[in-house]
Design a protein around this motif. Structure first.
Motif, PDB file in Angstrom:
ATOM      1  N   TYR A 240       0.855  -1.192   0.000  1.00 23.33           N
ATOM      2  CA  TYR A 240       0.000   0.000   0.000  1.00 23.33           C
ATOM      3  C   TYR A 240       0.884   1.234   0.000  1.00 23.33           C
ATOM      4  N   PRO A 247      -3.560   0.625  -3.182  1.00 21.42           N
ATOM      5  CA  PRO A 247      -2.826  -0.634  -3.123  1.00 21.42           C
ATOM      6  C   PRO A 247      -1.994  -0.819  -4.385  1.00 21.42           C
ATOM      7  N   LEU A 266       0.123  -4.392   2.916  1.00 19.40           N
ATOM      8  CA  LEU A 266      -1.312  -4.202   2.709  1.00 19.40           C
ATOM      9  C   LEU A 266      -2.110  -4.623   3.943  1.00 19.40           C
ATOM     10  N   TRP A 270      -4.521  -2.274   6.231  1.00 19.64           N
ATOM     11  CA  TRP A 270      -5.931  -2.676   6.315  1.00 19.64           C
ATOM     12  C   TRP A 270      -6.384  -2.660   7.776  1.00 19.64           C
ATOM     13  N   SER A 380      -7.740  -4.399   0.041  1.00 16.62           N
ATOM     14  CA  SER A 380      -7.561  -3.327  -0.942  1.00 16.62           C
ATOM     15  C   SER A 380      -8.867  -2.599  -1.210  1.00 16.62           C
ATOM     16  N   LEU A 383      -9.523  -0.316   1.749  1.00 15.93           N
ATOM     17  CA  LEU A 383      -8.660   0.867   1.807  1.00 15.93           C
ATOM     18  C   LEU A 383      -9.031   1.892   0.747  1.00 15.93           C
TER      19      LEU A 383
END
Length: 752
Positions: A240, A247, A266, A270, A380, A383
């Motif tokens: 990320y 991402p 990531l 998250w 992802s 986010l």
């Protein structure tokens, strides 16, 4: 769950999102609806022409709203290109939920192509129907927008929860109610279809059949899908980018797209964003609970107002009937006034109930939507929308701020009927107040001996008159704009001393104060005239500097103990006028690259000045210099610094320019333009012990600063920040003026 439904519907078609895509503004659209509202732009505004001219660096460029207007602020019903004579005016439409959208400016895609695969015309742009921000599509078209898988998952769960019963997936005509679900096949069966298509023999005998409700839960708890990169479809998203807030995959990193950006795992980001959203929801949940209690209070007020009204009317009728015929005529008039007050109170309270109910429903819907988003297992996808949701939660919480949960009307009828006058005075009979209101407080007195100005700050002190018997609940301090304009409130509270920061240098301000209580406000005090300094010395600010910065000489000298660049700011910020200051290099070993310039208060302190978008700087060695902003290096210029060199910085906020000087000679052209806002003097310096050791650190000392101020429009004023503190400086006069320190300017003035 029903209140969350508004969050799940497309603003264009008004139905649940189908294949939603996420726009850069954090709003969503159905993919088909996005194609329907595409507008073709002129060739001059295409991405290719922008990239060819060097004016655009991103895939999606927001259109210049001065040249193109796709939305009518006056709600005229038409959207048009304001800057192109060849573009026709196109009438707009409204979606089922009231959002204004634009009809397609291009033919619809062919019937045999899906919306995602159909070609997008060149030079197409799309306008978000919610925030009305416009952007031009690149060669990828709508495929360049990420799909909002989190929103799809929430919609699926919402629709499943609304369904009365699960239906068989293999019935050919009218589906029957499902009785079992096969976990291996992931199919719901009714009894006839299960016997026909899933007999309990052979390999199928090992399959596990569960009730439909349990199967629905197992579907929700199934492992999350692995997300792939939109640019590299064969690569999984595993990292990320903190700066881009997207991402990325390993191939994106290898290609260098995010080489200078901070990249984190990531999964860690998250969990972090889920935690932030959960914390924000806790505050909003408290506000929603308070709102529910407030609604109960308002509903009780309605009942109390009605009961008080009945009681008051009965008392009034009894008194008026005793005054025979003449009083009966007056009675009707008095009843009309009571009923009017009754209706007014009810109207105010009911309006507040209606307003608060709508806000609470919206808040509850947002909370339920956020809770469903938190349940998602797609990092992802989460986010992609978490930042926008966190901002929305904080904004909604702020809307429940002070005063929102306070009744606007009391339940009492502060009126009483006086029946003592004689019958011949009946025609003069009127209501009198039941409760006598206390008087307003006396006018405050400014204490001139404690009022003062210092640089761009002003401290004022006041008190109540010695013989005043009416207490004040608070005070309101007002200041004009420094140019003789209208007064505005800068402080409201119980304190009797206030310091106002962020004023303009060499400006004359008028100040006044008044007191208030529940009854009302007092008269204004006499106006006090305040003159801010014409010139000022500044020291470096230890409070905002990096911990590796070492201060000495009353914070006028700074050094650095780190091998890396560290940033330190001056204590005085500028938002108006022309400002020049110089810094002397006391020690220099010909290797480091110190940077000089200006920065916002929230600039990054652990990198070289100019690396982020909050600083504008010139960094220089012993041979040459460069200008840098947002990590962009420009205008290499010959000529560097040595020990005892003087570096000058000219910040002209009238012309919005920034210029640099070395030893009284201008270094390169004007470094930066369009400078505005509150800016602080700033430097960055580092340490290199590889050659010369700790005794050869860079040492920078500000030596002088000259200020030349010119009037600007009120629109350039910065918001005033206030705080209460005691000031030890002062004069005995109503006209307060701090004499400027002696200043010096370069032999060749840097500004005409």
């Amino acid at each position: 769950m029903e209140e969350m439904e508004e969050e799940l519907k497309c603003p264009v078609c008004g139905s649940f999102y189908r294949e939603p895509i996420l726009l850069p503004c954090s709003h969503n659209l159905c993919q088909a609806c996005a194609r329907n509202i595409l507008v073709q732009t002129p060739e001059a505004e295409s991405p290719r022409s922008r990239r060819a001219s060097g004016s655009g660096a991103s895939d999606y460029d927001y259109l210049d709203l001065d040249k193109m207007s796709l939305y009518s602020e006056a709600d005229s019903g038409y959207g048009s290109y304001g800057g192109f004579a060849s573009a026709p005016t196109t009438p707009s439409q409204k979606s089922p939920n009231g959002v204004r959208v634009f009809p397609p400016a291009v033919p619809p895609p062919a019937a045999h192509l899906s919306p995602a695969l159909a070609p997008v015309p060149r030079n197409s742009c799309i306008t978000c129907p919610q925030c009305h921000r416009s952007l031009v599509l690149d060669d990828r078209g709508l495929r360049g927008f990420p799909k909002n898988r989190v929103l799809e998952g929430v919609i699926d769960r919402y629709q499943q929860s609304k369904a009365a019963a699960l239906k068989c997936q293999l019935c050919e005509k009218a589906p029957k109610e499902a009785t079992v679900m096969c976990e291996q096949c992931d199919v719901f069966y009714c009894d006839p279809c299960r016997l026909r298509c899933h007999p309990p023999r052979g390999p199928l005998a090992k399959h596990r059949l569960v009730p439909p409700a349990q199967g629905r839960v197992s579907r929700r708890l199934s492992p999350r899908k692995v997300s792939t990169c939109t640019d590299h479809e064969l690569e999984n998203l595993s990292m990320y980018c903190v700066q881009c807030k997207v991402p990325v995959c390993y191939q994106c990193l290898e290609e260098g797209k995010h080489s200078s950006h901070e990249v984190k795992a990531l999964g860690a980001m998250w969990k972090l964003h889920k935690s932030q959203l959960s914390q924000a929801l806790n505050g909003l949940s408290d506000r929603a609970k308070e709102a529910k209690e407030f609604l109960v209070q308002l509903r009780n007020m309605v009942q109390q107002i009605q009961e008080n009204s009945v009681e008051f009317e009965a008392c009034l009728v009894a008194q008026c009937d005793a005054l025979i015929d003449a009083l009966n005529r007056r009675k009707a008039q008095l009843l009309a006034r009571v009923n009017k007050e009754h209706e007014h109170k009810l109207k105010v309270v009911r309006d507040q109930i209606s307003h608060c109910t709508v806000k609470l429903r919206q808040t509850t819907g947002l909370m339920e939507y956020c809770l469903e988003v938190i349940k998602e297992n797609d990092p992802s996808g989460f986010l992609q929308i978490s930042d926008a949701l966190i901002r929305r939660v904080h904004l909604t919480e702020d809307q429940w701020g002070k005063g929102t949960l306070t009744p606007r009307m009391t339940t009492d009828f502060d009126l009483s009927l006086d029946n003592s006058p004689l019958l011949q005075s009946i025609h003069q009979l009127d209501f009198v107040q039941m409760k006598a209101s206390p008087p307003v407080p006396a006018t405050p007195i400014l204490q001139l001996e404690e009022c003062c100005t210092h640089n761009s700050s002003a401290t004022l002190s006041w008190k109540q008159p010695p013989l005043s018997t009416v207490p004040a609940e608070g005070y309101i301090l007002e200041l004009d704009d420094g140019s003789g304009g209208q007064f505005r409130e800068v402080y409201v509270g119980k304190e009797t001393m206030c310091t106002v920061d962020g004023l303009h240098f060499n400006s004359t301000y008028n100040a006044r104060i008044k007191a208030f209580n529940k009854t009302g406000v007092s008269q204004y005090s006499k106006t006090l005239v305040l003159q801010t300094s014409e010139a000022a010395w500044f020291a470096f600010d230890p409070g905002s500097a990096h911990s590796d910065i070492i201060f000495s000489n009353d914070n006028l000298t700074v050094t650095c103990s780190s091998y890396d660049d560290r940033v330190v700011l001056g204590k005085t910020g500028f938002s108006k006028g022309v400002h020049y200051w110089e810094l002397t290099v006391d020690r220099y070993d010909n290797h480091p690259d110190p940077a000089f310039g200006v920065a916002r208060i929230d600039v990054m302190k652990d990198v070289m000045l100019g690396k982020d978008d909050k600083a504008w700087a010139m960094y220089v060695d012993n041979n040459r210099s460069w200008f840098m902003h947002h990590n962009s290096h420009t205008n290499r210029t010959e000529g560097g610094i040595t020990k005892e060199a003087t570096v000058g910085v000219l910040l002209d906020l009238n012309r919005k320019t920034l210029t640099f000087f070395i030893n009284d000679e201008q270094q390169g052209p004007i470094a930066f333009e369009n400078m505005e806002g509150l800016l602080f003097p700033a430097v960055s310096l580092n340490r290199n012990v590889q050659f010369l050791g700790a005794s050869e650190d860079i040492s920078l000392t500000p030596t002088q600063m000259s200020l030349v101020l010119a009037p600007v429009a009120l629109a350039n004023l910065q918001p005033l920040h206030t705080k209460t503190r005691r000031c030890l400086h002062g004069t005995q006069s109503c006209w307060l003026h701090l004499c400027p320190l002696s200043t010096a300017v370069p032999a060749q003035p840097p500004h005409e």
